[in-house]
Write a protein that holds these residues in place. Sequence first.
Motif, PDB file in Angstrom:
ATOM      1  N   THR A   1       0.901  -1.043  -0.017  1.00 58.99           N
ATOM      2  CA  THR A   1      -0.003   0.048   0.027  1.00 58.99           C
ATOM      3  C   THR A   1       0.743   1.404  -0.082  1.00 58.99           C
ATOM      4  OG1 THR A   1      -0.149   0.074   2.359  1.00 58.99           O
ATOM      5  CG2 THR A   1      -1.780  -1.004   1.280  1.00 58.99           C
ATOM      6  N   LYS A   2       0.233   2.303  -0.449  1.00 59.04           N
ATOM      7  CA  LYS A   2       0.965   3.735  -0.399  1.00 59.04           C
ATOM      8  C   LYS A   2       1.629   3.952   1.132  1.00 59.04           C
ATOM      9  CE  LYS A   2      -1.083   7.509  -0.096  1.00 59.04           C
ATOM     10  NZ  LYS A   2      -1.940   8.356  -0.320  1.00 59.04           N
ATOM     11  N   ARG A   3       0.887   3.514   2.126  1.00 63.47           N
ATOM     12  CA  ARG A   3       1.254   3.707   3.453  1.00 63.47           C
ATOM     13  C   ARG A   3       2.555   2.918   3.736  1.00 63.47           C
ATOM     14  NH1 ARG A   3      -2.945   3.240   8.414  1.00 63.47           N
ATOM     15  NH2 ARG A   3      -3.684   4.900   7.177  1.00 63.47           N
ATOM     16  N   HIS A   4       2.693   1.422   3.250  1.00 62.83           N
ATOM     17  CA  HIS A   4       3.835   0.646   3.409  1.00 62.83           C
ATOM     18  C   HIS A   4       5.051   1.389   2.682  1.00 62.83           C
ATOM     19  CE1 HIS A   4       0.645  -2.707   4.064  1.00 62.83           C
ATOM     20  NE2 HIS A   4       1.387  -2.444   5.166  1.00 62.83           N
ATOM     21  N   VAL A   5       4.711   1.603   1.342  1.00 60.40           N
ATOM     22  CA  VAL A   5       5.949   2.402   0.601  1.00 60.40           C
ATOM     23  C   VAL A   5       6.440   3.608   1.726  1.00 60.40           C
ATOM     24  CG1 VAL A   5       6.353   3.680  -1.250  1.00 60.40           C
ATOM     25  CG2 VAL A   5       4.783   1.561  -1.511  1.00 60.40           C
ATOM     26  N   ALA A   6       5.586   4.291   2.260  1.00 59.61           N
ATOM     27  CA  ALA A   6       5.993   5.583   2.887  1.00 59.61           C
ATOM     28  C   ALA A   6       6.864   5.128   4.101  1.00 59.61           C
ATOM     29  CB  ALA A   6       4.700   6.314   3.330  1.00 59.61           C
ATOM     30  N   ARG A   7       6.628   4.143   4.662  1.00 59.87           N
ATOM     31  CA  ARG A   7       7.431   3.637   5.687  1.00 59.87           C
ATOM     32  C   ARG A   7       8.920   3.286   5.510  1.00 59.87           C
ATOM     33  NH1 ARG A   7       3.267  -0.368   7.421  1.00 59.87           N
ATOM     34  NH2 ARG A   7       1.735   0.424   8.459  1.00 59.87           N
ATOM     35  N   LEU A   8       8.953   2.841   4.316  1.00 59.52           N
ATOM     36  CA  LEU A   8      10.278   2.397   3.695  1.00 59.52           C
ATOM     37  C   LEU A   8      11.088   3.334   3.069  1.00 59.52           C
ATOM     38  CD1 LEU A   8       9.073  -0.966   2.002  1.00 59.52           C
ATOM     39  CD2 LEU A   8      10.416  -0.806   4.207  1.00 59.52           C
ATOM     40  N   TRP A   9      10.468   4.568   2.799  1.00 65.42           N
ATOM     41  CA  TRP A   9      11.003   5.627   1.739  1.00 65.42           C
ATOM     42  C   TRP A   9      12.099   6.254   2.383  1.00 65.42           C
ATOM     43  CZ3 TRP A   9       9.117   6.226  -3.154  1.00 65.42           C
ATOM     44  CH2 TRP A   9       9.577   7.049  -4.079  1.00 65.42           C
ATOM     45  N   ASP A  10      12.207   6.454   3.754  1.00 63.41           N
ATOM     46  CA  ASP A  10      13.448   7.018   4.239  1.00 63.41           C
ATOM     47  C   ASP A  10      14.478   6.436   4.161  1.00 63.41           C
ATOM     48  OD1 ASP A  10      12.011   9.251   4.809  1.00 63.41           O
ATOM     49  OD2 ASP A  10      11.429   8.922   6.906  1.00 63.41           O
ATOM     50  N   ASP A  11      14.425   5.064   4.216  1.00 66.59           N
ATOM     51  CA  ASP A  11      15.768   4.119   4.364  1.00 66.59           C
ATOM     52  C   ASP A  11      16.045   3.884   2.868  1.00 66.59           C
ATOM     53  OD1 ASP A  11      15.668   3.444   6.992  1.00 66.59           O
ATOM     54  OD2 ASP A  11      14.162   2.012   6.824  1.00 66.59           O
ATOM     55  N   LEU A  12      15.254   4.031   1.823  1.00 64.08           N
ATOM     56  CA  LEU A  12      15.527   3.732   0.410  1.00 64.08           C
ATOM     57  C   LEU A  12      16.205   4.946  -0.147  1.00 64.08           C
ATOM     58  CD1 LEU A  12      12.224   1.975  -0.854  1.00 64.08           C
ATOM     59  CD2 LEU A  12      14.569   0.985  -0.600  1.00 64.08           C
ATOM     60  N   ARG A  13      15.743   6.164   0.087  1.00 64.00           N
ATOM     61  CA  ARG A  13      16.236   7.673  -0.028  1.00 64.00           C
ATOM     62  C   ARG A  13      16.549   7.669  -1.642  1.00 64.00           C
ATOM     63  NH1 ARG A  13      20.777   7.924   1.312  1.00 64.00           N
ATOM     64  NH2 ARG A  13      21.491   5.796   2.054  1.00 64.00           N
ATOM     65  N   PRO A  14      15.530   7.511  -2.491  1.00 66.23           N
ATOM     66  CA  PRO A  14      15.842   7.460  -4.028  1.00 66.23           C
ATOM     67  C   PRO A  14      15.688   8.970  -4.256  1.00 66.23           C
ATOM     68  CG  PRO A  14      13.672   6.820  -3.626  1.00 66.23           C
ATOM     69  CD  PRO A  14      14.170   6.909  -2.135  1.00 66.23           C
ATOM     70  N   THR A  15      16.654   9.103  -5.432  1.00 62.71           N
ATOM     71  CA  THR A  15      16.834  10.359  -6.216  1.00 62.71           C
ATOM     72  C   THR A  15      15.791  10.425  -7.386  1.00 62.71           C
ATOM     73  OG1 THR A  15      18.616  10.226  -7.294  1.00 62.71           O
ATOM     74  CG2 THR A  15      18.826  11.147  -5.213  1.00 62.71           C
ATOM     75  N   HIS A  16      15.612   9.004  -7.922  1.00 63.44           N
ATOM     76  CA  HIS A  16      14.819   8.988  -9.125  1.00 63.44           C
ATOM     77  C   HIS A  16      14.228   7.616  -8.827  1.00 63.44           C
ATOM     78  CE1 HIS A  16      18.561  11.196 -10.396  1.00 63.44           C
ATOM     79  NE2 HIS A  16      17.860  11.427 -11.461  1.00 63.44           N
ATOM     80  N   VAL A  17      13.084   7.464  -9.650  1.00 58.93           N
ATOM     81  CA  VAL A  17      12.212   5.966  -9.318  1.00 58.93           C
ATOM     82  C   VAL A  17      11.680   5.644 -10.832  1.00 58.93           C
ATOM     83  CG1 VAL A  17       9.831   5.502  -8.510  1.00 58.93           C
ATOM     84  CG2 VAL A  17      11.277   7.269  -7.350  1.00 58.93           C
ATOM     85  N   HIS A  18      11.914   4.458 -10.790  1.00 60.67           N
ATOM     86  CA  HIS A  18      11.394   3.670 -11.958  1.00 60.67           C
ATOM     87  C   HIS A  18      10.416   2.556 -11.375  1.00 60.67           C
ATOM     88  CE1 HIS A  18      11.066   2.110 -16.090  1.00 60.67           C
ATOM     89  NE2 HIS A  18      11.316   0.802 -15.537  1.00 60.67           N
ATOM     90  N   ILE A  19       9.151   2.552 -12.178  1.00 66.38           N
ATOM     91  CA  ILE A  19       8.212   1.522 -11.744  1.00 66.38           C
ATOM     92  C   ILE A  19       8.017   0.453 -13.093  1.00 66.38           C
ATOM     93  CG2 ILE A  19       5.731   1.296 -11.337  1.00 66.38           C
ATOM     94  CD1 ILE A  19       5.685   4.041 -10.095  1.00 66.38           C
ATOM     95  N   SER A  20       8.469  -0.613 -12.537  1.00 66.51           N
ATOM     96  CA  SER A  20       8.658  -1.630 -13.756  1.00 66.51           C
ATOM     97  C   SER A  20       7.477  -2.338 -14.104  1.00 66.51           C
ATOM     98  CB  SER A  20       9.875  -2.641 -13.323  1.00 66.51           C
ATOM     99  OG  SER A  20       9.938  -3.665 -14.424  1.00 66.51           O
ATOM    100  N   THR A  21       6.671  -2.261 -13.012  1.00 72.88           N
ATOM    101  CA  THR A  21       5.574  -3.400 -13.425  1.00 72.88           C
ATOM    102  C   THR A  21       3.985  -2.659 -12.553  1.00 72.88           C
ATOM    103  OG1 THR A  21       5.914  -4.443 -11.278  1.00 72.88           O
ATOM    104  CG2 THR A  21       6.756  -5.508 -13.230  1.00 72.88           C
ATOM    105  N   GLU A  22       3.016  -3.248 -13.206  1.00 70.45           N
ATOM    106  CA  GLU A  22       1.697  -2.532 -13.108  1.00 70.45           C
ATOM    107  C   GLU A  22       1.077  -3.437 -11.732  1.00 70.45           C
ATOM    108  OE1 GLU A  22       2.324  -2.178 -17.519  1.00 70.45           O
ATOM    109  OE2 GLU A  22       2.191  -3.789 -16.048  1.00 70.45           O
ATOM    110  N   GLY A  23       1.697  -4.229 -10.915  1.00 69.87           N
ATOM    111  CA  GLY A  23       1.190  -5.130  -9.960  1.00 69.87           C
ATOM    112  C   GLY A  23       0.874  -4.178  -8.759  1.00 69.87           C
ATOM    113  N   THR A  24       0.697  -4.828  -7.561  1.00 70.65           N
ATOM    114  CA  THR A  24       0.489  -3.996  -6.339  1.00 70.65           C
ATOM    115  C   THR A  24       1.719  -3.448  -5.903  1.00 70.65           C
ATOM    116  OG1 THR A  24       1.062  -6.155  -4.954  1.00 70.65           O
ATOM    117  CG2 THR A  24      -1.426  -5.816  -5.435  1.00 70.65           C
ATOM    118  N   VAL A  25       2.922  -3.700  -5.972  1.00 74.79           N
ATOM    119  CA  VAL A  25       4.252  -3.061  -5.718  1.00 74.79           C
ATOM    120  C   VAL A  25       4.137  -1.642  -6.478  1.00 74.79           C
ATOM    121  CG1 VAL A  25       6.692  -2.991  -5.501  1.00 74.79           C
ATOM    122  CG2 VAL A  25       5.368  -5.012  -4.718  1.00 74.79           C
ATOM    123  N   GLY A  26       3.981  -2.039  -7.769  1.00 71.11           N
ATOM    124  CA  GLY A  26       4.091  -0.959  -8.763  1.00 71.11           C
ATOM    125  C   GLY A  26       3.066   0.226  -8.509  1.00 71.11           C
ATOM    126  N   TYR A  27       1.900  -0.484  -8.334  1.00 72.43           N
ATOM    127  CA  TYR A  27       0.822   0.719  -8.186  1.00 72.43           C
ATOM    128  C   TYR A  27       0.760   1.313  -6.690  1.00 72.43           C
ATOM    129  CZ  TYR A  27      -4.150   2.433  -7.957  1.00 72.43           C
ATOM    130  OH  TYR A  27      -4.991   3.376  -7.975  1.00 72.43           O
TER     131      TYR A  27
END
Length: 359
Positions: free
Chosen positions: A60-86
Amino acid sequence: MRLLIATDAWHPQVNGVVRSLENMAAAGAAFGFETVFLTHQDFASVPLPGYREIRLAYATKRHVARLWDDLRPTHVHISTEGTVGYATRRYCLAHCRPFTTSYHTRFPEYLSARAPVPEAWSYAWLRRFHGASNGTMVSTPSLERDLDARGFTKLMRWTRGVDTDLFQPRPTNAPEPADLAGLPRPIFLSVGRLAVEKNLEAFLRLDLPGTKVVIGDGPDRARLAAIDPGARFLGTRTGADLAALYAGADVFVFPSLTDTFGIVLLEALACGVPVAAYPVTGPLDVIGGSGAGILDHDLRAAAMAALDLPRARCRAEALSYTWAESARQFYDNIAVAHGTVPARRPALETQAEAAIHLG
């Protein structure tokens, strides 16, 4: 710079999407990027019903938010249209973060093969999904034309490659692989996921001399094996074992009507094996008029005609596809879509140089 790749396709899956992303990550440093992944492994997940090797993540968007600070991306690529990508897409839109996407799979055709879902509905959803990105990467000119005609915008080219050091013709006087030894010739080989959307039934129903050999696994294996009891099913193979089996075949048969590229085509060609396929997206772009394969709506006619093609021509065609060039396109697209210029080394010119940088 740090690139986050969000993908629902990841290990233990064995497919072209996973191989492509692995190669892009390995090349990232040469283009000024550290690459991190967000996959089903970062979330609770369950096996997809009827397809256990594919995991369905509770992302979910909330799960991604929890992980974002550890990931610290400057660029984002979404490879698939599944639940992780969405979920990653939702987070980026909510926080005004630019991202790119890629179109790997013809899900509308896949869905229509499995369930009565109109393709127009699926394409409308995909058009909306990718339309929010700063660019959607596609692998071939014919796919780009098709998606453009369907209303997709901001399309960017990203080709694929092949490891021509691993996938090579069989050396003169080298013994046959044990799995192929003694089989009646010619050997017609197919490699891929054993699922209904791959159209392997069309291959197995062909009246061909010699032996049909199938490499791969999936939920449709039992049904497919019953179609032609004389066909040899070898299961999933990788690395040097897979390369040797390619090189031991006489013709590679690619019956898919829905693949957007088909990395297995390049692997077969790199081993000097001519291709027989339908004249559709993927084979049209990879084989085209190269003389390295035969494209025909009559797949049997294509398979028989491919027997006469010179194997050296197949190898020569494969040498024009490198993971180094694929990575250059990928990271250039990332930079353009995000409005940045990567601090990268000069483009790699040879397969040997590519092997050094890609490990």
